[in-house]
Write a protein that holds these residues in place. Structure first.
Motif, PDB file in Angstrom:
ATOM      1  N   UNK A 235      93.300 -68.653   5.707  1.00 30.40           N
ATOM      2  CA  UNK A 235      93.710 -69.949   6.222  1.00 30.40           C
ATOM      3  C   UNK A 235      92.705 -71.037   5.854  1.00 30.40           C
ATOM      4  N   UNK A 236      93.151 -72.277   5.869  1.00 29.42           N
ATOM      5  CA  UNK A 236      92.246 -73.415   5.748  1.00 29.42           C
ATOM      6  C   UNK A 236      91.409 -73.480   7.023  1.00 29.42           C
ATOM      7  N   UNK A 237      90.105 -73.689   6.869  1.00 28.78           N
ATOM      8  CA  UNK A 237      89.203 -73.692   8.028  1.00 28.78           C
ATOM      9  C   UNK A 237      88.431 -75.004   8.094  1.00 28.78           C
ATOM     10  N   UNK A 238      87.484 -75.066   9.024  1.00 26.15           N
ATOM     11  CA  UNK A 238      86.735 -76.302   9.196  1.00 26.15           C
ATOM     12  C   UNK A 238      85.995 -76.713   7.943  1.00 26.15           C
ATOM     13  N   UNK A 239      85.240 -75.780   7.356  1.00 29.46           N
ATOM     14  CA  UNK A 239      84.482 -76.090   6.132  1.00 29.46           C
ATOM     15  C   UNK A 239      84.777 -75.117   5.003  1.00 29.46           C
ATOM     16  N   UNK A 240      85.611 -74.105   5.231  1.00 26.28           N
ATOM     17  CA  UNK A 240      85.921 -73.106   4.210  1.00 26.28           C
ATOM     18  C   UNK A 240      87.291 -73.366   3.612  1.00 26.28           C
ATOM     19  N   UNK A 241      87.407 -73.077   2.323  1.00 27.62           N
ATOM     20  CA  UNK A 241      88.637 -73.383   1.592  1.00 27.62           C
ATOM     21  C   UNK A 241      89.792 -72.482   1.966  1.00 27.62           C
ATOM     22  N   UNK A 242      89.511 -71.227   2.355  1.00 23.00           N
ATOM     23  CA  UNK A 242      90.595 -70.264   2.441  1.00 23.00           C
ATOM     24  C   UNK A 242      91.068 -69.925   1.035  1.00 23.00           C
ATOM     25  N   UNK A 243      92.316 -69.508   0.908  1.00 18.05           N
ATOM     26  CA  UNK A 243      92.849 -69.046  -0.375  1.00 18.05           C
ATOM     27  C   UNK A 243      92.730 -70.103  -1.469  1.00 18.05           C
ATOM     28  N   UNK A 270      81.597 -77.049   2.174  1.00 17.79           N
ATOM     29  CA  UNK A 270      82.045 -78.400   1.825  1.00 17.79           C
ATOM     30  C   UNK A 270      83.514 -78.428   1.447  1.00 17.79           C
ATOM     31  N   UNK A 271      84.267 -77.486   1.954  1.00 20.99           N
ATOM     32  CA  UNK A 271      85.700 -77.424   1.652  1.00 20.99           C
ATOM     33  C   UNK A 271      86.487 -77.452   2.962  1.00 20.99           C
ATOM     34  N   UNK A 272      87.688 -76.916   2.953  1.00 25.63           N
ATOM     35  CA  UNK A 272      88.510 -76.936   4.159  1.00 25.63           C
ATOM     36  C   UNK A 272      88.791 -78.351   4.627  1.00 25.63           C
ATOM     37  N   UNK A 273      88.885 -78.526   5.929  1.00 26.96           N
ATOM     38  CA  UNK A 273      89.165 -79.848   6.493  1.00 26.96           C
ATOM     39  C   UNK A 273      88.078 -80.851   6.126  1.00 26.96           C
ATOM     40  N   UNK A 274      86.823 -80.389   6.122  1.00 24.79           N
ATOM     41  CA  UNK A 274      85.719 -81.294   5.791  1.00 24.79           C
ATOM     42  C   UNK A 274      85.811 -81.779   4.352  1.00 24.79           C
ATOM     43  N   UNK A 275      86.126 -80.871   3.442  1.00 31.23           N
ATOM     44  CA  UNK A 275      86.235 -81.267   2.043  1.00 31.23           C
ATOM     45  C   UNK A 275      87.362 -82.247   1.793  1.00 31.23           C
ATOM     46  N   UNK A 276      88.455 -82.100   2.532  1.00 36.27           N
ATOM     47  CA  UNK A 276      89.615 -82.961   2.326  1.00 36.27           C
ATOM     48  C   UNK A 276      89.530 -84.287   3.080  1.00 36.27           C
ATOM     49  N   UNK A 303      96.622 -77.791   6.079  1.00 36.40           N
ATOM     50  CA  UNK A 303      96.270 -76.801   7.114  1.00 36.40           C
ATOM     51  C   UNK A 303      97.532 -76.131   7.667  1.00 36.40           C
ATOM     52  N   UNK A 304      98.502 -76.940   8.050  1.00 35.93           N
ATOM     53  CA  UNK A 304      99.727 -76.410   8.651  1.00 35.93           C
ATOM     54  C   UNK A 304     100.560 -75.657   7.608  1.00 35.93           C
ATOM     55  N   UNK A 305     100.611 -76.179   6.380  1.00 32.23           N
ATOM     56  CA  UNK A 305     101.369 -75.521   5.317  1.00 32.23           C
ATOM     57  C   UNK A 305     100.852 -74.101   5.082  1.00 32.23           C
ATOM     58  N   UNK A 306      99.546 -73.946   5.002  1.00 29.67           N
ATOM     59  CA  UNK A 306      98.961 -72.617   4.787  1.00 29.67           C
ATOM     60  C   UNK A 306      99.262 -71.697   5.974  1.00 29.67           C
ATOM     61  N   UNK A 307      99.174 -72.238   7.162  1.00 31.56           N
ATOM     62  CA  UNK A 307      99.434 -71.453   8.364  1.00 31.56           C
ATOM     63  C   UNK A 307     100.873 -70.947   8.378  1.00 31.56           C
ATOM     64  N   UNK A 308     101.819 -71.801   8.016  1.00 29.13           N
ATOM     65  CA  UNK A 308     103.224 -71.408   7.986  1.00 29.13           C
ATOM     66  C   UNK A 308     103.475 -70.321   6.941  1.00 29.13           C
ATOM     67  N   UNK A 338     100.437 -76.065  17.089  1.00 30.38           N
ATOM     68  CA  UNK A 338     101.382 -75.059  17.579  1.00 30.38           C
ATOM     69  C   UNK A 338     102.819 -75.476  17.301  1.00 30.38           C
ATOM     70  N   UNK A 339     103.125 -76.731  17.558  1.00 27.62           N
ATOM     71  CA  UNK A 339     104.479 -77.251  17.339  1.00 27.62           C
ATOM     72  C   UNK A 339     104.849 -77.213  15.869  1.00 27.62           C
ATOM     73  N   UNK A 340     103.986 -77.765  15.021  1.00 26.67           N
ATOM     74  CA  UNK A 340     104.326 -77.949  13.615  1.00 26.67           C
ATOM     75  C   UNK A 340     104.325 -76.642  12.832  1.00 26.67           C
ATOM     76  N   UNK A 341     103.487 -75.699  13.228  1.00 30.16           N
ATOM     77  CA  UNK A 341     103.440 -74.438  12.485  1.00 30.16           C
ATOM     78  C   UNK A 341     104.681 -73.580  12.721  1.00 30.16           C
TER      79      UNK A 341
END
Length: 397
Positions: A235-243, A270-276, A303-308, A338-341
């Protein structure tokens, strides 16, 4: 056996600790040491006698733990006199060696240290926490509880990467998964909430915090999880890119001249939400979204797209899902995620009730609509309590 368990979570730059009664879940004391190795170190200790909050240099993990033990003795009584029956240590990586809570001796400490190649930011800090605690409490049993243990049941098809098998074997490369203590605890609580035996349920657990992971759990056993060899995948994380496409790493090295260490720093810090968006705290991200910041809006959407994608994949892997549970700081508190995912999944029998979803509570609760075939829950995680109970169960049966 009655008594308290000291739980130590020694991270890369911080140490969390709790003194808890595993039978009653009563929290006797808890604290945090942060900014270890920096001149503005910080210690917070909460106890029935009050709050200790100090800023002072903390040279290293050993210094930090010793300071905590001194403060505990100063404001209460020494831990040796506090009825501690065991010490539970969170250890991030157990590799192929550890698949269950383990009583710690010198050989186990050496094995955990040897696994540092798989978790260079975490296992060395875990080892220091164990060593100091064993020095200070030598007559109390110490138990290692591994983040990876719950995912030891992954089938080979889920744990195997499609690379040269000899290279993978020689370098211990496989999917290990992380946040296992949380996923195991939350899936157990979800089953209890529903009045079901975990063996009867297909579950998806979404642990969403600064670090984030998803798991597919069938009959009480994990069959897939989003994190892999390291906590970077998924998943996309606070500072990690995920996939990401692994070719990106090669591209950056060949075309930008970035070194392996620089790429490691990019993807982990420096990736994830922070990078974006420039921020990794979800509350700050939403403030930017509300202010019309388009980078923040894109970060949220990614973030939500990856979660879905993971939710959809795990529904298929499980052959249908009985319960989806949100946990972690974001999962427990963020209405929009929670709603959007889960939006638009009514055809799959998954519907969130808006009124239930927007009701704020710290309790375990259902947020799915009455017409939803799949239960959607919010269950606060409690990894420290899970570690305390695992330590107690191992030592005293």
């Amino acid at each position: 056996m009655s008594g308290t368990v000291l739980v130590i979570n020694s991270g890369s730059s911080s140490i969390k600790f709790q003194l808890v009664h595993p039978d009653t879940a009563e929290l006797v004391a808890h604290g945090l040491i942060e900014r270890i190795g920096e001149p503005d170190g910080h210690i917070v200790y909460n106890h029935s006698t009050g709050l200790v909050d100090r800023n002072l240099p903390i040279a290293d993990h050993r210094d930090g733990l010793k300071l905590v033990l001194d403060i505990v003795a100063e404001v209460g009584r020494p831990l040796r006199e506090a009825g501690v029956i065991a010490v539970g240590h969170r250890v991030v990586h157990g590799g192929n060696v550890f698949s269950a809570p383990t009583l710690i001796d010198d050989a186990v400490v050496a094995e955990i240290a040897d696994l540092s190649a798989l978790a260079p930011l975490h296992n060395p800090a875990n080892v220091i926490g164990i060593e100091v605690a064993r020095e200070e409490l030598p007559d109390v049993p110490h138990v290692a509880v591994f983040d990876t243990a719950f995912f030891h049941t992954l089938p080979a098809a889920a744990s195997t990467y499609a690379i040269d098998r000899d290279v993978a074997t020689a370098n211990q490369i496989r999917r290990y998964g992380f946040h296992g203590t949380s996923h195991e605890y939350v899936s157990g609580r979800a089953a209890a909430f529903l009045g079901k035996d975990p063996a009867e349920l297909n579950q998806i657990v979404l642990h969403l915090g600064n670090g984030a992971s998803a798991s597919a759990i069938k009959g009480g056993k994990a069959i897939d999880t989003s994190m892999g060899l390291t906590p970077l995948e998924g998943l996309v994380m606070g500072t990690r890119s995920g996939d990401i496409d692994p070719g990106i790493i090669l591209h950056l090295n060949r075309n930008s001249g970035m070194t392996v260490d620089q790429i490691d720093d990019l993807l982990n810090r420096r990736s994830g939400l922070k990078g974006l968006s420039g921020v990794n705290d979800f509350r700050a991200l939403l403030e930017l979204v509300d202010a019309g910041d388009q980078d923040a809006k894109l970060a949220y959407d990614v973030y939500v797209h990856r979660l879905r994608k993971y939710i959809g994949a795990y529904i298929v892997a499980l052959g249908g899902v009985d319960v989806i549970t949100f946990t972690g700081g974001v999962g427990e508190n963020n209405i929009g995620v929670r709603r959007d995912s889960l939006a638009g999944l009514g055809r799959l029998g998954i519907e969130v009730d808006d009124a239930l979803n927007t009701t704020k509570s710290r309790d375990e609760r259902r947020i799915s609509a009455a017409s939803s075939a799949t239960a959607v829950l919010v269950v606060p995680t409690n990894e420290e309590l899970a570690i305390a109970r695992a330590a107690q169960a191992l030592v005293f049966g």
